[in-house]
Design a protein around this motif. Structure first.
Motif, PDB file in Angstrom:
ATOM      1  N   TYR A 280      -2.400  -0.792   6.900  1.00  0.00           N
ATOM      2  CA  TYR A 280      -1.028  -0.430   6.594  1.00  0.00           C
ATOM      3  C   TYR A 280      -0.171  -1.669   6.351  1.00  0.00           C
ATOM      4  O   TYR A 280      -0.098  -2.568   7.184  1.00  0.00           O
ATOM      5  CB  TYR A 280      -0.421   0.388   7.741  1.00  0.00           C
ATOM      6  CG  TYR A 280      -1.165   1.666   8.014  1.00  0.00           C
ATOM      7  CD1 TYR A 280      -1.046   2.741   7.138  1.00  0.00           C
ATOM      8  CD2 TYR A 280      -2.004   1.790   9.117  1.00  0.00           C
ATOM      9  CE1 TYR A 280      -1.738   3.931   7.374  1.00  0.00           C
ATOM     10  CE2 TYR A 280      -2.700   2.971   9.355  1.00  0.00           C
ATOM     11  CZ  TYR A 280      -2.562   4.034   8.484  1.00  0.00           C
ATOM     12  OH  TYR A 280      -3.242   5.187   8.706  1.00  0.00           O
ATOM     13  N   GLY A 281       0.483  -1.728   5.178  1.00  0.00           N
ATOM     14  CA  GLY A 281       1.442  -2.791   4.907  1.00  0.00           C
ATOM     15  C   GLY A 281       0.850  -4.117   4.514  1.00  0.00           C
ATOM     16  O   GLY A 281       1.577  -5.084   4.298  1.00  0.00           O
ATOM     17  N   SER A 282      -0.463  -4.207   4.383  1.00  0.00           N
ATOM     18  CA  SER A 282      -1.100  -5.479   4.064  1.00  0.00           C
ATOM     19  C   SER A 282      -1.345  -5.586   2.568  1.00  0.00           C
ATOM     20  O   SER A 282      -1.982  -4.711   1.982  1.00  0.00           O
ATOM     21  CB  SER A 282      -2.431  -5.597   4.816  1.00  0.00           C
ATOM     22  OG  SER A 282      -3.239  -6.613   4.250  1.00  0.00           O
ATOM     23  N   TYR A 283      -0.851  -6.667   1.935  1.00  0.00           N
ATOM     24  CA  TYR A 283      -1.149  -6.867   0.519  1.00  0.00           C
ATOM     25  C   TYR A 283      -2.635  -7.116   0.330  1.00  0.00           C
ATOM     26  O   TYR A 283      -3.272  -6.524  -0.535  1.00  0.00           O
ATOM     27  CB  TYR A 283      -0.345  -8.046  -0.053  1.00  0.00           C
ATOM     28  CG  TYR A 283      -0.853  -8.443  -1.420  1.00  0.00           C
ATOM     29  CD1 TYR A 283      -0.502  -7.711  -2.546  1.00  0.00           C
ATOM     30  CD2 TYR A 283      -1.743  -9.496  -1.571  1.00  0.00           C
ATOM     31  CE1 TYR A 283      -1.007  -8.027  -3.800  1.00  0.00           C
ATOM     32  CE2 TYR A 283      -2.263  -9.819  -2.827  1.00  0.00           C
ATOM     33  CZ  TYR A 283      -1.885  -9.081  -3.929  1.00  0.00           C
ATOM     34  OH  TYR A 283      -2.408  -9.402  -5.158  1.00  0.00           O
ATOM     35  N   SER A 284      -3.188  -7.999   1.147  1.00  0.00           N
ATOM     36  CA  SER A 284      -4.596  -8.365   0.984  1.00  0.00           C
ATOM     37  C   SER A 284      -5.515  -7.179   1.238  1.00  0.00           C
ATOM     38  O   SER A 284      -6.614  -7.121   0.702  1.00  0.00           O
ATOM     39  CB  SER A 284      -4.949  -9.522   1.929  1.00  0.00           C
ATOM     40  OG  SER A 284      -4.170 -10.658   1.633  1.00  0.00           O
ATOM     41  N   GLY A 285      -5.079  -6.251   2.059  1.00  0.00           N
ATOM     42  CA  GLY A 285      -5.910  -5.098   2.379  1.00  0.00           C
ATOM     43  C   GLY A 285      -5.569  -3.848   1.593  1.00  0.00           C
ATOM     44  O   GLY A 285      -6.087  -2.772   1.873  1.00  0.00           O
ATOM     45  N   ALA A 286      -4.676  -3.984   0.599  1.00  0.00           N
ATOM     46  CA  ALA A 286      -4.297  -2.823  -0.212  1.00  0.00           C
ATOM     47  C   ALA A 286      -5.353  -2.557  -1.272  1.00  0.00           C
ATOM     48  O   ALA A 286      -5.841  -3.478  -1.917  1.00  0.00           O
ATOM     49  CB  ALA A 286      -2.946  -3.080  -0.882  1.00  0.00           C
ATOM     50  N   VAL A 287      -5.713  -1.296  -1.447  1.00  0.00           N
ATOM     51  CA  VAL A 287      -6.688  -0.959  -2.485  1.00  0.00           C
ATOM     52  C   VAL A 287      -6.010  -1.046  -3.850  1.00  0.00           C
ATOM     53  O   VAL A 287      -4.790  -0.909  -3.963  1.00  0.00           O
ATOM     54  CB  VAL A 287      -7.286   0.444  -2.258  1.00  0.00           C
ATOM     55  CG1 VAL A 287      -8.068   0.485  -0.946  1.00  0.00           C
ATOM     56  CG2 VAL A 287      -6.188   1.500  -2.267  1.00  0.00           C
ATOM     57  N   PRO A 288      -6.791  -1.291  -4.929  1.00  0.00           N
ATOM     58  CA  PRO A 288      -6.190  -1.477  -6.249  1.00  0.00           C
ATOM     59  C   PRO A 288      -5.295  -0.335  -6.705  1.00  0.00           C
ATOM     60  O   PRO A 288      -4.296  -0.566  -7.394  1.00  0.00           O
ATOM     61  CB  PRO A 288      -7.411  -1.624  -7.162  1.00  0.00           C
ATOM     62  CG  PRO A 288      -8.475  -2.187  -6.287  1.00  0.00           C
ATOM     63  CD  PRO A 288      -8.246  -1.552  -4.942  1.00  0.00           C
ATOM     64  N   ASN A 289      -5.639   0.911  -6.348  1.00  0.00           N
ATOM     65  CA  ASN A 289      -4.825   2.033  -6.806  1.00  0.00           C
ATOM     66  C   ASN A 289      -3.374   1.935  -6.362  1.00  0.00           C
ATOM     67  O   ASN A 289      -2.463   2.416  -7.047  1.00  0.00           O
ATOM     68  CB  ASN A 289      -5.425   3.362  -6.319  1.00  0.00           C
ATOM     69  CG  ASN A 289      -6.579   3.817  -7.177  1.00  0.00           C
ATOM     70  OD1 ASN A 289      -6.907   3.177  -8.179  1.00  0.00           O
ATOM     71  ND2 ASN A 289      -7.217   4.909  -6.799  1.00  0.00           N
ATOM     72  N   GLU A 290      -3.135   1.296  -5.222  1.00  0.00           N
ATOM     73  CA  GLU A 290      -1.754   1.118  -4.761  1.00  0.00           C
ATOM     74  C   GLU A 290      -0.952   0.279  -5.757  1.00  0.00           C
ATOM     75  O   GLU A 290       0.255   0.458  -5.913  1.00  0.00           O
ATOM     76  CB  GLU A 290      -1.745   0.455  -3.377  1.00  0.00           C
ATOM     77  CG  GLU A 290      -0.358   0.335  -2.744  1.00  0.00           C
ATOM     78  CD  GLU A 290      -0.417  -0.230  -1.343  1.00  0.00           C
ATOM     79  OE1 GLU A 290       0.214  -1.277  -1.102  1.00  0.00           O
ATOM     80  OE2 GLU A 290      -1.110   0.380  -0.479  1.00  0.00           O
ATOM     81  N   LYS A 291      -1.647  -0.613  -6.455  1.00  0.00           N
ATOM     82  CA  LYS A 291      -0.972  -1.479  -7.422  1.00  0.00           C
ATOM     83  C   LYS A 291      -0.494  -0.705  -8.643  1.00  0.00           C
ATOM     84  O   LYS A 291       0.394  -1.168  -9.367  1.00  0.00           O
ATOM     85  CB  LYS A 291      -1.905  -2.634  -7.826  1.00  0.00           C
ATOM     86  CG  LYS A 291      -2.188  -3.589  -6.674  1.00  0.00           C
ATOM     87  CD  LYS A 291      -3.261  -4.608  -7.021  1.00  0.00           C
ATOM     88  CE  LYS A 291      -3.444  -5.646  -5.930  1.00  0.00           C
ATOM     89  NZ  LYS A 291      -3.705  -5.111  -4.592  1.00  0.00           N
ATOM     90  N   ILE A 292      -1.070   0.471  -8.885  1.00  0.00           N
ATOM     91  CA  ILE A 292      -0.578   1.323  -9.967  1.00  0.00           C
ATOM     92  C   ILE A 292       0.855   1.737  -9.675  1.00  0.00           C
ATOM     93  O   ILE A 292       1.718   1.717 -10.568  1.00  0.00           O
ATOM     94  CB  ILE A 292      -1.486   2.569 -10.134  1.00  0.00           C
ATOM     95  CG1 ILE A 292      -2.897   2.154 -10.580  1.00  0.00           C
ATOM     96  CG2 ILE A 292      -0.878   3.550 -11.138  1.00  0.00           C
ATOM     97  CD1 ILE A 292      -3.894   3.306 -10.613  1.00  0.00           C
ATOM     98  N   THR A 293       1.132   2.068  -8.428  1.00  0.00           N
ATOM     99  CA  THR A 293       2.475   2.537  -8.065  1.00  0.00           C
ATOM    100  C   THR A 293       3.525   1.448  -8.166  1.00  0.00           C
ATOM    101  O   THR A 293       4.721   1.732  -8.209  1.00  0.00           O
ATOM    102  CB  THR A 293       2.488   3.113  -6.634  1.00  0.00           C
ATOM    103  OG1 THR A 293       2.419   2.038  -5.676  1.00  0.00           O
ATOM    104  CG2 THR A 293       1.335   4.068  -6.404  1.00  0.00           C
TER     105      THR A 293
END
Length: 324
Positions: A280-293
């Protein structure tokens, strides 16, 4: 396309599932992006220079398989430190077992530890300081301003460090980048050793902060570079996490949303090598699909996450690109 070598054939034969399969898929798509005339940004986080990634990354630069780099200030300087002080480095294989007292003893010996490798302060930091200060001061006296990496390029191309070379210069990715005058952004440079040293001269009144171009200027440079080079597409190959990745990837939503340039293309490819767990809340741990948003990646952008150690994976992917 040239015939693939033994390393490439090995991973194609045995890397068939899970993270290993993603290594092959990501490498093939990276190659495909370049074959289509797209450009590639590589971001370097962590201590990849101290891990001697330059031994293979320098050739990636020379063969024009990366067109722009985003790296931390540490990676910018540590490649040069390894170049001039390699024989003075100390490896500590049992670093997990060190006591606080043993860590303190390393400090007193002028050895700053990065996992299993200690960087020698006197031979690395101070040797660079002597020469880079002169370049900073000379620019200031001429009323000139440059980015952190441009000062480092001047240092390397001046020849003043040639007498100190302790590794083959072809294994320095910074020398390869300087010779190619490769575009670069170095977000958060101020938290690096050279950034700290520059700040100390500003505090002492010996240099002006304005002599060093800022992070905002890096972002505006990147915005112009992206706009000028994204007609065919630009991919994003991220080693590690943190600011080296987060800073440059944000240029797309900035152009699209804040500049209202609605014809700005999304990144055409995305791959991240990271051992960060999804959180939760981690850029490094965010999955690529989150970057779509966030307006960074498109629905159809090829996306890869390789959950592994970048010091193991990155050389394999670069070996594939080099047909090794």
């Amino acid at each position: 396309m040239s015939k693939k070598g033994a390393i490439s054939q090995f991973i194609e034969k045995y890397y068939l599932h899970f993270n290993s399969a993603t290594v092959v898929d990501a490498a093939k798509e990276y190659e495909n992006q370049l074959a289509q005339g797209k450009k590639m940004l590589v971001s370097l986080a962590g201590a990849m220079s101290t891990a001697e990634l330059g031994k293979i990354f320098a050739e990636i630069i020379r063969q024009d398989k990366v067109q722009i780099i985003s790296c931390t200030g540490a990676n910018l300087e540590e490649d040069i430190m390894n170049l001039v002080a390699h024989s003075h480095y100390k490896r500590v294989p049992n670093y997990r077992d060190l006591t606080p007292k043993e860590e303190w003893d390393l400090l007193e010996k002028g050895l700053n530890r990065v996992t299993d490798t200690c960087i020698p302060e006197e031979e690395a930091f101070r040797r660079l300081q002597e020469h880079i200060y002169k370049i900073w001061k000379d620019a200031e006296e001429k009323g000139e301003r440059y980015f952190p990496h441009e000062f480092m390029y001047k240092l390397l191309l001046s020849g003043v460090l040639d007498q100190y070379h302790e590794i083959d210069p072809k294994n320095s990715w910074m020398i390869a980048a300087a010779e190619a005058n490769l575009p670069m952004v170095v977000p958060g440079w101020e938290d690096s050793t050279m950034g700290n040293i520059f700040a100390s001269y500003v505090l002492k009144g010996e240099l002006k902060a304005s002599t060093m171009k800022s992070g905002i200027e890096y972002m505006t440079f990147l915005a112009d570079w992206y706009t000028a080079n994204s007609k065919e597409g630009i991919g994003f190959f991220q080693i590690g996490g943190g600011i080296a990745g987060d800073f440059p990837i944000c240029v797309v939503p900035m152009l699209y949303q804040d500049m209202e340039r609605t014809d700005t293309p999304f990144w055409s490819y995305f791959c991240q090598i990271s051992d960060s767990t999804t959180s939760y809340g981690s850029y490094s741990g965010a999955v690529p699909n989150e970057k779509i948003t966030w307006g960074k990646l498109d629905i159809d952008t090829p996306k890869y996450i390789i959950e592994s150690d970048a010091t193991i994976v990155a050389p394999l992917i670069f070996a594939y690109l080099l047909n090794m």
